[in-house]
Design an enzyme around this catalytic site. Structure first.
Site, short mmCIF file in Angstrom:
data_model
loop_
_atom_site.label_atom_id
_atom_site.label_comp_id
_atom_site.label_asym_id
_atom_site.label_seq_id
_atom_site.Cartn_x
_atom_site.Cartn_y
_atom_site.Cartn_z
N ASP A 130 1.15 -1.11 -0.07
CA ASP A 130 -0.16 0.25 -0.40
C ASP A 130 1.03 1.46 -0.19
OD1 ASP A 130 -2.57 0.83 0.33
OD2 ASP A 130 -1.69 1.96 2.24
N ASN A 138 -2.31 12.84 -3.85
CA ASN A 138 -3.27 13.33 -4.82
C ASN A 138 -3.51 15.15 -4.67
OD1 ASN A 138 -3.80 11.34 -6.93
ND2 ASN A 138 -5.43 9.67 -5.39
N ASP A 147 -1.27 9.17 -10.56
CA ASP A 147 -1.88 8.01 -11.99
C ASP A 147 -0.03 7.78 -12.31
OD1 ASP A 147 -4.43 8.46 -11.43
OD2 ASP A 147 -5.03 9.15 -13.12
N GLU A 173 -4.73 2.23 -4.69
CA GLU A 173 -3.41 2.23 -4.35
C GLU A 173 -2.83 1.31 -3.39
OE1 GLU A 173 -4.73 5.01 -1.05
OE2 GLU A 173 -5.62 3.90 -2.89
#
Length: 285
Positions: A130, A138, A147, A173
């Site tokens: 993770d 973000n 991305d 993620e």
């Protein structure tokens, strides 16, 4: 396909009295099958398209005593459909953003690997990974850069995997590294190396101030026949164990690989010196 019956019937009427297709009728029917195959292929219905091309080929071969030469155009069309079918299947097993394998492939392959354990010399390791604080990435840098971060992380995770190993996107993620035919020490070494590659990557080249790390939970199953092995666990259970160890890595400071050794949870690499290692949420060992 019922709408095609009048055309087929019309072609049937072109047959000779003895039941063999006339030259023009047989050609028409071959062309009909080829047209249907092209239409089905344009819709991605590869299996049905291939069946119609086979029917066209059978008509070409009908009533020929010697083995016929396959028309070059028909050969190329069959090869094209086979290739496009293989490509379409491969794409159906890939994550569209990162090009890693997707959850569908992961589930299918893990089931196969568990059933194959009797034929392997090593065990099976599953690492659940993770990205740390990815929401902040973000929020700070935007989703487009987020991305790109995911794509780059996958590239780093996939380096130096053992034969048969692969990376799959688990969701969001989270990613999974599957490491077949390895021993426990090698599994820890591989996952710790992957964590370090992510930590040491030049993330600032994507955006000034960007830093990315990952936390990893590593679950290991010994090979079948091992003196200390238990009956093989289901893939879902091993993923749960990896998730439990991922929780340990997160709660113990992140940017770490958590694994179990000798009944105790440990952290790999530099993180091994941390104090207060959290216990797993689910033991199940």
């Amino acid at each position: 396909m019922t709408a095609l019956r009048p055309e087929v019937a019309e072609s049937d009427r072109a047959r000779q009295p003895d039941g063999a297709p006339s030259a023009s009728g047989g050609t028409d029917l071959v062309q009909l099958h080829e047209s249907i195959a092209a239409l089905l292929a344009s819709r991605g219905q590869w299996r049905q398209a291939y069946q119609h091309l086979r029917s066209a080929f059978d008509l070409v071969c009908a009533d020929q005593e010697e083995e016929p030469q396959i028309p070059e155009q028909l050969r190329r069309e069959v090869d094209r459909l086979r290739r496009e079918h293989a490509e379409a299947r491969e794409q159906s097993l890939r994550d569209s953003l990162t090009d890693s394998y997707n959850r569908r492939y992961l589930d299918q392959r893990l089931v196969a690997m568990v059933s194959e354990r009797g034929a392997t010399r090593g065990g099976l390791a599953i690492a659940l990974i993770d990205l740390d604080w990815f929401k902040q990435v973000n929020d700070t840098f935007g989703h487009l850069l987020g991305d790109r971060v995911l794509q780059r992380v996958v590239e780093l995770l996939q380096e130096d995997l053992p034969e048969g190993g692969f990376c799959a996107r688990y969701g969001g993620e989270e990613f999974v590294l599957v490491l077949p035919d390895v021993d426990p020490a090698s599994a820890v070494e591989i996952t710790e190396a992957a964590r370090m590659r992510v930590e040491r990557h030049a993330w600032a080249s994507l955006a000034p101030g960007l830093r990315v790390t990952v936390s990893i939970g590593l679950a290991y199953e010994p090979p079948a026949g091992d003196a200390v092995s238990r009956p093989p666990v289901a893939p879902e259970q091993q993923l749960l164990r990896a998730d439990s160890l991922l929780y340990t890595a997160k709660q113990s400071g992140r940017n770490a690989v958590a694994y179990r050794e000798g009944g105790r949870v440990r952290l790999a690499g530099p993180a091994s010196g941390r104090r207060g290692i959290a216990e797993s949420r689910v033991v199940g060992y």
